[in-house]
Design an enzyme around this catalytic site. Sequence first.
Site, short mmCIF file in Angstrom:
data_model
loop_
_atom_site.label_atom_id
_atom_site.label_comp_id
_atom_site.label_asym_id
_atom_site.label_seq_id
_atom_site.Cartn_x
_atom_site.Cartn_y
_atom_site.Cartn_z
N TYR A 177 -7.33 -10.92 6.17
CA TYR A 177 -7.86 -12.10 5.47
C TYR A 177 -7.01 -12.39 4.24
CZ TYR A 177 -9.96 -9.13 1.84
OH TYR A 177 -10.15 -8.25 0.80
N CYS A 178 -7.07 -13.66 3.81
CA CYS A 178 -6.41 -14.09 2.57
C CYS A 178 -7.24 -15.23 2.00
CB CYS A 178 -4.96 -14.49 2.83
SG CYS A 178 -4.79 -15.88 3.96
N THR A 179 -6.68 -15.97 1.05
CA THR A 179 -7.47 -16.98 0.34
C THR A 179 -7.91 -18.13 1.25
OG1 THR A 179 -6.07 -16.49 -1.54
CG2 THR A 179 -7.52 -18.41 -1.73
N ILE A 206 -11.01 -16.70 2.69
CA ILE A 206 -12.18 -16.39 1.87
C ILE A 206 -12.93 -17.66 1.50
CG2 ILE A 206 -12.92 -15.38 -0.32
CD1 ILE A 206 -10.15 -13.82 -0.23
#
Length: 306
Positions: A177-179, A206
């Site tokens: 996952y990332c932003t 996110i």
Amino acid sequence: MKFQTLLYYCYSPIAEAEQFAADHLAFCKSIGLVGRIIVADEGLNGTVSGTVEACQQYMDHVLADERFAKTDFKIDDVEEPSFIKMHCRYKSEIVHSGLRDTSIIDPNKKTGKYLEPTEFRDMLNDEDVVVLDVRSNYEHNLGKFKNAITLDIENFRDFPEQINQLAQYKDKKIMTYCTGGIKCEKASALLLHHGFKDVYQLHGGIIKYGKEADGKDFEGKCYVFDNRIAVDVNKVNPVVLSTCRNCGTKTDKMINCANPECNEHFTQCDACGEQLLGCCSEVCTTHPRRRIYDGTGYYVKVPHVG
Ligand SMILES: [Zn+2]
Ligand SMILES: [Zn+2]
């Protein structure tokens, strides 16, 4: 007046991307948007902000272009525009990984399996799952998923050389996952390239997870690349994760050091901010061009003259 901020990306080849960037900038300015967009041969990546009407006009414009028809916009309501100016620049990649060879990494051909936010949430606590944060130190220090593995990297371009450290997880399910999802497209593709078998990615990152899965089990705040600096994600079981660099108390306030030459991003509580005038250290308070700390620790970049 109501404002919104849009976060989005689209991996889709753009011919004559430099010209596209110039035209796109002119369009954005003509509708009164502010923000930062990166254009590369491989696609588009941006955060833009403006009135609800301008944002709608922008989304319509992008989605009407068949190259970008699949763009997924994450929309936030904001009190004021999240940028001061409008930038749209051509770069070699829409997220800098240093991996420009599309015969190795091409998210349009091969990337991790998408997990929608609720699917990701439901798999988070499974035993055979490894949750991998592909973001940088200043981001995961401020907030991350409970039990996530983080990497000691200052920049996403350092990700490729960290892959060896993950070899022990080759036979597990990896969920990255990332932003906003853009880094995962490349990170998960690279993991597959290195022989990881079962690789998933949080679609929309996110930010979308906060909207569609109420941010459950995300601890701390999510760092964002505009003047909001950090946003709340978790509406279910929030905790403060980060601590003040100077005194160690829990705080999720992220600032830039007031010394323009240091400009370090770090967490600092209000009390230490007052005492150190928004600097990371006593040394930085003595800098002759120290900026005035107004309690936010956010400074508009002033271009160098001469
Ligand atoms: Zn403190
Ligand atoms: Zn400093």
